[in-house]
Structures are given as C-alpha cells and as structure tokens.
Write a protein that holds these residues in place. Structure first.
Motif, mmCIF file in Angstrom:
data_model
loop_
_atom_site.group_PDB
_atom_site.id
_atom_site.type_symbol
_atom_site.label_atom_id
_atom_site.label_comp_id
_atom_site.label_asym_id
_atom_site.label_seq_id
_atom_site.Cartn_x
_atom_site.Cartn_y
_atom_site.Cartn_z
ATOM 1 N N ARG A 30 0.849 -1.187 0.000
ATOM 2 C CA ARG A 30 0.000 0.000 0.000
ATOM 3 C C ARG A 30 0.886 1.238 0.000
ATOM 4 O O ARG A 30 1.953 1.262 0.623
ATOM 5 C CB ARG A 30 -0.958 -0.001 1.191
ATOM 6 N N GLY A 31 0.445 2.265 -0.719
ATOM 7 C CA GLY A 31 1.222 3.485 -0.819
ATOM 8 C C GLY A 31 0.573 4.630 -0.068
ATOM 9 O O GLY A 31 -0.486 4.472 0.555
ATOM 10 N N THR A 32 1.191 5.785 -0.143
ATOM 11 C CA THR A 32 0.658 6.963 0.538
ATOM 12 C C THR A 32 -0.731 7.307 0.041
ATOM 13 O O THR A 32 -1.614 7.676 0.824
ATOM 14 C CB THR A 32 1.602 8.166 0.326
ATOM 15 N N ILE A 33 -0.931 7.182 -1.269
ATOM 16 C CA ILE A 33 -2.236 7.515 -1.829
ATOM 17 C C ILE A 33 -3.310 6.572 -1.311
ATOM 18 O O ILE A 33 -4.493 6.950 -1.192
ATOM 19 C CB ILE A 33 -2.187 7.494 -3.383
ATOM 20 N N ASP A 34 -2.946 5.330 -0.984
ATOM 21 C CA ASP A 34 -3.914 4.384 -0.426
ATOM 22 C C ASP A 34 -4.402 4.849 0.944
ATOM 23 O O ASP A 34 -5.581 4.739 1.267
ATOM 24 C CB ASP A 34 -3.294 2.990 -0.294
ATOM 25 N N VAL A 35 -3.449 5.346 1.757
ATOM 26 C CA VAL A 35 -3.810 5.846 3.085
ATOM 27 C C VAL A 35 -4.749 7.040 2.955
ATOM 28 O O VAL A 35 -5.786 7.123 3.628
ATOM 29 C CB VAL A 35 -2.540 6.245 3.881
ATOM 30 N N SER A 38 -8.287 5.928 1.379
ATOM 31 C CA SER A 38 -9.130 5.161 2.295
ATOM 32 C C SER A 38 -9.708 6.063 3.387
ATOM 33 O O SER A 38 -10.881 5.931 3.752
ATOM 34 C CB SER A 38 -8.343 4.009 2.923
ATOM 35 N N CYS A 39 -8.909 7.007 3.895
ATOM 36 C CA CYS A 39 -9.382 7.911 4.952
ATOM 37 C C CYS A 39 -10.408 8.900 4.418
ATOM 38 O O CYS A 39 -11.504 9.037 4.967
ATOM 39 C CB CYS A 39 -8.204 8.670 5.576
ATOM 40 N N PHE A 40 -10.070 9.577 3.330
ATOM 41 C CA PHE A 40 -10.946 10.621 2.816
ATOM 42 C C PHE A 40 -12.255 10.053 2.269
ATOM 43 O O PHE A 40 -13.321 10.647 2.449
ATOM 44 C CB PHE A 40 -10.230 11.447 1.745
ATOM 45 N N SER A 41 -12.180 8.920 1.573
ATOM 46 C CA SER A 41 -13.405 8.331 1.030
ATOM 47 C C SER A 41 -14.319 7.844 2.151
ATOM 48 O O SER A 41 -15.551 7.986 2.060
ATOM 49 C CB SER A 41 -13.068 7.172 0.087
ATOM 50 N N THR A 42 -13.724 7.290 3.211
ATOM 51 C CA THR A 42 -14.520 6.827 4.348
ATOM 52 C C THR A 42 -15.181 7.995 5.058
ATOM 53 O O THR A 42 -16.365 7.940 5.409
ATOM 54 C CB THR A 42 -13.638 6.045 5.342
ATOM 55 N N ILE A 43 -14.423 9.079 5.269
ATOM 56 C CA ILE A 43 -14.986 10.273 5.911
ATOM 57 C C ILE A 43 -16.125 10.838 5.077
ATOM 58 O O ILE A 43 -17.201 11.158 5.596
ATOM 59 C CB ILE A 43 -13.898 11.343 6.124
ATOM 60 N N SER A 403 4.311 1.519 8.108
ATOM 61 C CA SER A 403 2.970 2.014 7.788
ATOM 62 C C SER A 403 2.508 1.536 6.416
ATOM 63 O O SER A 403 1.307 1.526 6.126
ATOM 64 C CB SER A 403 2.947 3.548 7.818
ATOM 65 N N TYR A 404 3.471 1.141 5.561
ATOM 66 C CA TYR A 404 3.142 0.713 4.201
ATOM 67 C C TYR A 404 3.114 -0.797 4.062
ATOM 68 O O TYR A 404 2.908 -1.317 2.971
ATOM 69 C CB TYR A 404 4.144 1.316 3.217
ATOM 70 N N VAL A 405 3.302 -1.496 5.167
ATOM 71 C CA VAL A 405 3.215 -2.957 5.142
ATOM 72 C C VAL A 405 1.748 -3.344 5.124
ATOM 73 O O VAL A 405 0.948 -2.884 5.951
ATOM 74 C CB VAL A 405 3.916 -3.566 6.370
#
Length: 416
Positions: A30-35, A38-43, A403-405
C-alpha cells in the motif's frame, strides 16, 4: 526534488522501504495515496450518508441544498462533536414531543412525526398571516388548545416523502466497518496506524452515534405538509395572554416555544445576517439549541466526545517525522482533554439543580464573566483539534516504513 518511489516485484516490507521513505507509490504494497484515499473516502461517504438536514425553503433549489449539506459535511469533518450535539438535541426534542402527544392520548404520533415537525415538515397557514413552519412543540400547543386536529399524515407517509437511499447506507456501513477492522487488525499485528487513520476512526465513532440519533428522521424531504388553520393568528395571540405579548423573533408561535431553541437566535446581531432568520421563518434552521433528554443522554454524549478526544492519545508513541510534530501532537492531546474537563465541570456546576431539561446555550454561557468558562475552553479545544488535523496531514509526507506494510489477513484465520 524527486520523491522516493518504491516499486519492487520481489517486495519485502521492511527491507524494501527505508526508515523515512517520504511519498510511497503503489505497487506490491500500500502506498501513501492508499492511506489518503481510504481515509478521505470513508470520511466523505459516512458523513454524506449520515447528514439528515431540515426541509429547505420552497424557493431554494438543488444547489442551495447541496452547498448547505457541503458546509455541514466540512463541519462534520473538522468538528464532528458539533453535529453530534445538534443531532442529539433534535432526538431529545422528538422524544419530548412523543411524550407530550401520548399524554394527550394520541398514540399514532411517533418519533418520525416529531423529527418531521422539527425539521420544518409542517407549514402552518392561518387566516391572517403568511405560511410559516411550526415545530412539534408548537403543534402540541395548537392541538391541546383545540385550534386544530392532529396532523393526519402517517409514519409510513412521512418516510414515503423521505429519500433515504438504502444502497448508499449499505455501502457506507461496509466501508466504515472495513476501515475500522483494518485499523484494529494493524494494531493487533503491531503495525503503525497513521494519525490520519486514527482521526478517521474518531469521526466514524461520532457519525455512528449521529446516525443513531437521526435513525427516525426523514432524509432530504423537499416539500412540507401544509396545515390549514381556521383561526387567525391574532385570535391565538390574544388568547395566549401575556406569554404572546412580546413581538415575535422567529415566527408568531414563538410564545409556544422560545426563539432561543435555535442556537444562533441567542446572538441576534449575528443571526440577522442569515437569510433563514428573516421574519417569519421560511424554513427551520439546522442549528437547534441542544436540550438533552435527561441525565442519561448527557452521559452518553459526554462519553462519546471523551472517547473521540482520547483516541488521539493512541498515537502518543507514534514515530513522527520530527520532534516538533510529536510535541504539537502530545500538547494538543492534553489541551483538548483538559478543555473538555473544564467545560464539563462548568456545565455540572451551572446546571446541578432542577430543572434539568436546560438548553445547551443559555445560562452562564450568555452571561459575562461566567461565559469565559465556556468560550475559553471551546477556543482552546478548537485550536487543539485544528493542530491535530494539521499534524495528521503533515505526517503523510514521511510515515514510518511499517505504515506501508499490508495487513496479513491470513494470520487471523485459524490453521487446521
């Protein structure tokens, strides 16, 4: 400056990623864009589906309603406790209307009727005034005094006017459940959970509570139900006596439910700059002044807010990119929690004696110098909250390698 990009077909989590990798691209991990995604779409989806705003004015179109909902969505992302407070106040008012109508013998009145009325679902048309929305408490007064019959609309008809999208709600539930499960799984496997992910979990906590409070509130109703009154408002006001002697601020029915039931009405100099506060109301504002339904609801609300604030302490030992960020995060955690404590003590002292069904914005909050014990903690809490958001976003530039694992879901499956 070129940002580090890590993409390796033979990816090994900790071996492939340096200790401070900066921006990490997507490939086999997973990359930075995944984090971020996932956060912004969930919010976004949890807030958008959760928001049940009041009935718009008849002259307002799609864009007016859209931008109003967008403003509340931003407020929900920055300060979800305020939306929780508003929804709790609306739920409490609907509960009171249910009890009031039952006392008059109207068993057909439900929570949905209370929400529908308080959201501007009923428009009163008298013989001598322009139509204006009436609340559940004002309808109770008119029915009790026999100026009108109980509105004949059924609960089924109310929800038929609602535009609740079960598909969107299902997607929101699945998305938030998956997100929270993933964060818990990372914690169990001792993998870092980023500050932005922790903040998202806090917002989810508040939105779940808000969704519970608004469970019986119809969604996106655009056309109110008109109630025709065979009396003039002048007659009703004269018969009301001294209670209706003063000029009204919101509607001619202010004497049945005071204008202070809306938060902004307590500051007339500010309220007059907002179109909704034109006399009489053209729609019911969304900023209902919370009046909790007894001690139990206040305890529940307090526990949710404290839990929301305390979640940030989970990142106390997080590996921030700089010591400055770590200090800001820890200081903001402490300041936010201390501000809530001061506010709680002020509320308890101010409202320790009956009656307990007080409006949230009244009493010491409106008086100088006691209002210092509200506005100072509120300001410090807000600044602490903004600092936590800023650090959570800034931390994305250089998260720890772990964090990317990717989460290894197979470790949760028992081996036979």
């Amino acid at each position: 400056m070129r940002l580090p990009h890590i993409c390796n077909s033979n990816y090994n989590a900790t071996a492939a990623i340096p200790s401070n990798p900066g921006w990490v691209g997507q490939c086999n991990q997973r990359g930075t864009i995944d984090v971020i995604w996932s956060c912004f779409s969930t919010i976004f989806i949890s807030l958008w589906v959760m928001l049940h705003l009041n009935v718009p004015a008849d002259y307002e179109g799609f864009w007016a309603s859209f931008f109003r909902k967008a403003r509340w969505l931003i407020l929900g992302a920055l300060a979800p406790e305020t939306v929780l407070l508003a929804s709790g106040g609306q739920w409490a008012s609907a509960k009171r209307s249910l009890a009031d109508m039952k006392a008059l013998g109207f068993e057909e009145w439900t929570l949905a009727h209370g929400f529908y009325a308080d959201s501007g679902g009923f428009l009163l048309r008298s013989l001598d005034s322009t139509p204006f929305p009436v609340t559940a408490k004002q309808i109770h007064y008119l029915v009790k005094k026999k100026y009108m019959d109980l509105p004949k609309i059924t609960e089924k008809e109310i929800f038929d006017k609602s535009k609740a999208d079960q598909f969107s709600k299902t997607i929101a539930c699945l998305q938030t459940s998956w997100f929270v499960t993933g964060c818990i799984g990372r914690a169990v496997q001792k993998l870092p959970v980023s500050p932005l992910e922790i903040s998202t979990c806090g917002i989810i906590l508040c939105t779940v509570a808000v969704y519970f409070f608004w469970l019986h509130k119809p969604l996106n109703v655009t056309a109110p139900t008109t109630l025709v009154l065979n009396y003039s408002m002048a007659t009703i006001l004269v018969r009301a006596g001294d209670a209706a002697e003063k000029p009204f601020w919101n509607t001619p029915m202010d004497f049945a439910e005071p204008p202070s039931v809306y938060a902004l009405s307590n500051w007339p100099s500010i309220a007059r700059h907002f179109g909704v506060y034109k006399r009489p109301f053209v729609r019911i504002p969304n900023d209902r002044n919370p009046q909790m339904y007894g001690f139990g609801q206040r305890v529940v609300y307090s526990l949710i807010v404290v839990t929301f604030s305390t979640l940030s302490f989970a990142e106390w030992y997080f590996e921030f990119a700089s010591s400055t960020e770590k200090i800001i995060w820890r200081t903001s955690c402490i300041v936010g929690e201390a501000s809530l404590l001061v506010h709680a003590v002020a509320e308890a002292i101010s409202h320790h004696a009956p009656p307990h069904d007080y409006l949230y914005i009244e009493g010491y909050i409106l008086r100088w110098p006691t209002n210092v014990f509200f506005f100072v903690p509120a300001a410090t809490y807000f600044l602490a909250r903004m600092a936590l958001i800023a650090v959570a976003l800034a931390s994305l530039r250089s998260l720890p390698a772990e964090s990317y694992v990717d989460l290894q879901w197979s470790t949760f499956i028992p081996h036979l």
